[in-house]
Structure formats: structure tokens, C-alpha cells
Design a protein around this motif. Structure first.
Motif, short mmCIF file in Angstrom:
data_model
loop_
_atom_site.label_atom_id
_atom_site.label_comp_id
_atom_site.label_asym_id
_atom_site.label_seq_id
_atom_site.Cartn_x
_atom_site.Cartn_y
_atom_site.Cartn_z
N GLU A 1 0.85 -1.19 0.00
CA GLU A 1 0.00 0.00 0.00
C GLU A 1 0.88 1.24 0.00
O GLU A 1 1.86 1.33 0.75
CB GLU A 1 -0.90 0.01 1.24
CG GLU A 1 -1.81 1.22 1.31
CD GLU A 1 -2.60 1.29 2.60
OE1 GLU A 1 -3.15 2.37 2.91
OE2 GLU A 1 -2.66 0.28 3.33
N ALA A 2 0.56 2.19 -0.86
CA ALA A 2 1.34 3.42 -0.95
C ALA A 2 0.52 4.50 -1.64
O ALA A 2 -0.39 4.20 -2.43
CB ALA A 2 2.65 3.19 -1.72
N THR A 3 0.81 5.76 -1.34
CA THR A 3 0.14 6.85 -2.02
C THR A 3 0.56 6.86 -3.49
O THR A 3 1.55 6.24 -3.88
CB THR A 3 0.50 8.20 -1.39
OG1 THR A 3 1.91 8.43 -1.57
CG2 THR A 3 0.16 8.21 0.10
N THR A 4 -0.20 7.58 -4.28
CA THR A 4 0.11 7.64 -5.72
C THR A 4 1.51 8.17 -5.97
O THR A 4 2.28 7.58 -6.74
CB THR A 4 -0.93 8.51 -6.44
OG1 THR A 4 -2.19 7.83 -6.42
CG2 THR A 4 -0.52 8.76 -7.89
N ASP A 5 1.87 9.28 -5.34
CA ASP A 5 3.20 9.86 -5.57
C ASP A 5 4.31 8.90 -5.15
O ASP A 5 5.33 8.79 -5.83
CB ASP A 5 3.33 11.19 -4.82
CG ASP A 5 2.52 12.30 -5.48
OD1 ASP A 5 2.25 12.19 -6.68
OD2 ASP A 5 2.17 13.27 -4.78
N ALA A 6 4.11 8.21 -4.03
CA ALA A 6 5.12 7.25 -3.58
C ALA A 6 5.24 6.09 -4.56
O ALA A 6 6.34 5.60 -4.83
CB ALA A 6 4.77 6.74 -2.19
N GLN A 7 4.11 5.67 -5.14
CA GLN A 7 4.16 4.60 -6.13
C GLN A 7 4.92 5.03 -7.38
O GLN A 7 5.76 4.27 -7.89
CB GLN A 7 2.74 4.21 -6.55
CG GLN A 7 1.97 3.41 -5.52
CD GLN A 7 0.62 2.98 -6.07
OE1 GLN A 7 0.56 2.27 -7.08
NE2 GLN A 7 -0.44 3.41 -5.44
N LEU A 8 4.64 6.22 -7.86
CA LEU A 8 5.31 6.68 -9.08
C LEU A 8 6.82 6.74 -8.89
O LEU A 8 7.58 6.36 -9.79
CB LEU A 8 4.78 8.06 -9.48
CG LEU A 8 3.28 8.16 -9.80
CD1 LEU A 8 2.93 9.55 -10.30
CD2 LEU A 8 2.87 7.11 -10.81
N GLU A 9 7.25 7.16 -7.72
CA GLU A 9 8.69 7.20 -7.43
C GLU A 9 9.27 5.79 -7.37
O GLU A 9 10.32 5.51 -7.94
CB GLU A 9 8.93 7.92 -6.10
CG GLU A 9 10.39 8.01 -5.71
CD GLU A 9 10.61 8.73 -4.39
OE1 GLU A 9 11.74 8.64 -3.85
OE2 GLU A 9 9.67 9.36 -3.89
N SER A 10 8.55 4.88 -6.69
CA SER A 10 9.04 3.51 -6.56
C SER A 10 9.08 2.78 -7.90
O SER A 10 9.99 1.99 -8.17
CB SER A 10 8.17 2.73 -5.56
OG SER A 10 8.32 3.24 -4.26
N ILE A 11 8.08 3.03 -8.74
CA ILE A 11 8.06 2.41 -10.07
C ILE A 11 9.22 2.94 -10.91
O ILE A 11 9.92 2.18 -11.58
CB ILE A 11 6.71 2.66 -10.76
CG1 ILE A 11 5.59 1.90 -10.02
CG2 ILE A 11 6.76 2.21 -12.22
CD1 ILE A 11 4.19 2.30 -10.46
#
Length: 297
Positions: A126-136
Motif C-alpha cells: 500500500e502506498a500513495t500515488t506519488d510514492a508509487q510513481l517514485e518507486s516504479i
């Protein structure tokens, strides 16, 4: 030693007859005999005792037969695993998701993936959208399920769902009995919101909608989790605007009212790195979520 040589040896050792082994391997018998002789020279030991009437394994041959069968079985398993990995059937897929997606999109997507590719291990975060974009972008996640993403540098964004935004109010609220409302009807209300620095994209989307309707989204109180926001609404401390999927969370004295403003929707998308979209497991995930009938609400 080559696997091909090992297969030739095992065929002869199994048949105990060069002619039958050659037929089984679709080789000429002289060619098979030459290959076995070459193999014995490389190993520096005879594998067979040959007479004009029979073929017998030497002690070295018996050891190689037992070990060779295991080696071939492992090699076949490895080749099979490579094939499955090439089709996305096995391996690891790291999936990020916003918390609201856990109420419908994630369970249905994960179940569909498990049914189609049971050998693929799914690691969920689970992660916020911005955190996901960075991780991807940095390769820590393979795919993400995010909100309010149209485009992102170096990433592929595919919309999988669009859902109506709704207003959560206390049962005693003046709008609680309405079948639908407009954003303009919320003028003068105390808004409960999530912190912009943590959920910036959905916050900015709702704030822009309010601005367009002549309102200012000014938080009277903030909470990080959706259930907390809804609990505060149930305590009659204000109203909040949330995606329609949240209506599955039911609390005493809480009422949900749809917004009728044409742009009052939230968009959920699958996101991956552009250079990873053709990776088998990522490709399978994108195809799976695109095929599920989430529909627009």
C-alpha cells in the motif's frame, strides 16, 4: 560434458542396445556409436562393456546413469521454468496500490491473477500515488494502481476505472435525505480532508472541482486514513468528499450522497515503467486489470 551426450548415453543405457537407442534418438547407429566412444574418451573411462551379442554397463556407467538422470531432470525443470518465466507464469510481481483500491480493484485483480498464473508470486504494498510513481521509476515496484494520474515521465499510464465522487454526511445533515447533490450545495460546510502533502493528487483534484463550483476546499480537520475521515463524519464534525468505492464502509449515522457535477469523478489507473510494459508478468497484469468489468459508476 554436454547434455546431448548425456541423453545419448542414457538412451543406450536404458535400451541396452545401440540399434534400438539409435532409432529412439532418430540417429544412424554408427553415428551414435561414435558419439558414445567420444564421450568415453572425454571421461577417460569406459561406460559400456560391449560384446557381439550384448551391451552391459560398467561400474562407472551405472553411477553416471543414476546421476545423469537427475541432471537431465533438473535441466528439463530449469528449461521449463525459463519458459514459464518468459510467459509470466512464475516469478515475482511487485504491485503498489492506493488504500481505496483495496476495497474492490485490488481483491478482484489479485484473484484474477492467481487464477490465471498461480505460480506467479504477488508482493503487495500500500502506498500513495506519488510514492508509487517514485518507486516504479526507481524499480522498487513493477506496477501500481494509482489515482488521478494522466501522464508521468518515463511511465505508461492505463486507465482501468472511473468512479463517481460522493459526499459523506451525518444522518442529521440537511443533505442526508437527498438522492444527489451538487458541489455548490456544500457552500459553507466544514470540510474534513486528508493531508495534501500525503494524498496530493486526489486532494488537488477535489480542490479543483470545488474551485470550479465556486467553493474553497479549506480543511476544518485532517485525517490520513479514509476510515478515520468517515468516523469523524459519523461523529457529526463535518463532511467529506470521497470516491464511490468507500460507500462499502458503513457506520451508524453515516450517509453517502452522490455528486452530480459532470466532472466529479475519480480516475484509477495502472502504471508501470515504459521499459517494463512488455515484461511478461507486467504485460499479463495490465491485460488482466483491463479485462475486469469495473465499469464507470
Amino acid at each position: 560434458m554436454e547434455l546431448r551426450q548425456l541423453r545419448y548415453f542414457i538412451a543406450v543405457a536404458t535400451e541396452m542396445n545401440f540399434r534400438r537407442a539409435a532409432e529412439r534418438l532418430h540417429l544412424a547407429q554408427p553415428a551414435l556409436s561414435q558419439q558414445i566412444s567420444k564421450f568415453e574418451k572425454e571421461l577417460r573411462t569406459p561406460l559400456f562393456r560391449r560384446t557381439t551379442r550384448s551391451v552391459e554397463l560398467t561400474e562407472a556407467g551405472r553411477v553416471l546413469l543414476a546421476q545423469g538422470r537427475r541432471v537431465l531432470a533438473e535441466a528439463d525443470h530449469a528449461l521449463s521454468a525459463v519458459g514459464h518465466a518468459a510467459h509470466g507464469d512464475i516469478g515475482l510481481l511487485r504491485i503498489g496500490f492506493v488504500s481505496s483500491a483495496a476495497l474492490s480493484i485490488v481483491p478482484r485483480s489479485v484473484l484474477a491473477m492467481q487464477q490465471s498464473w498461480p505460480g506467479l508470486h504477488l508482493e503487495l504494498a500500500e502506498a500513495t500515488t506519488d510514492a508509487q510513481l517514485e518507486s516504479i521509476s526507481e524499480g522498487r515496484l513493477d506496477v501500481g494502481i494509482a489515482r488521478e494520474v494522466d501522464t508521468a515521465a518515463g511511465l505508461v499510464v492505463r486507465r482501468i476505472h472511473r468512479e463517481r465522487l460522493i459526499v459523506a454526511v451525518h444522518e442529521s445533515h440537511r443533505l442526508a435525505g437527498r438522492s444527489a447533490v451538487e458541489l455548490a450545495d456544500l457552500a459553507g460546510e466544514r470540510f474534513l480532508t486528508f493531508p495534501r502533502h500525503q494524498v496530493s493528487r486526489l486532494y488537488d483534484h477535489i480542490a479543483a472541482l470545488c474551485h470550479h463550483a465556486g467553493l474553497r476546499l479549506e480543511a476544518a480537520q485532517e485525517a490520513v486514513q479514509f476510515p478515520t475521515l468517515l468516523g469523524l463524519v459519523a461523529a457529526n464534525t463535518g463532511v467529506t468528499i470521497v470516491p464511490d468505492c468507500l460507500r462499502v464502509l458503513r457506520l451508524p449515522a453515516l450517509r453517502y450522497v452522490p455528486l452530480t457535477d459532470p466532472p466529479a469523478y475519480s480516475t484509477v489507473s495502472a502504471v508501470c515503467r515504459a521499459d517494463r510494459q512488455d515484461a511478461p508478468s507486467v504485460r499479463n497484469f495490465l491485460a488482466t486489470v483491463a479485462s475486469l468489468p469495473f465499469g464507470d459508476t
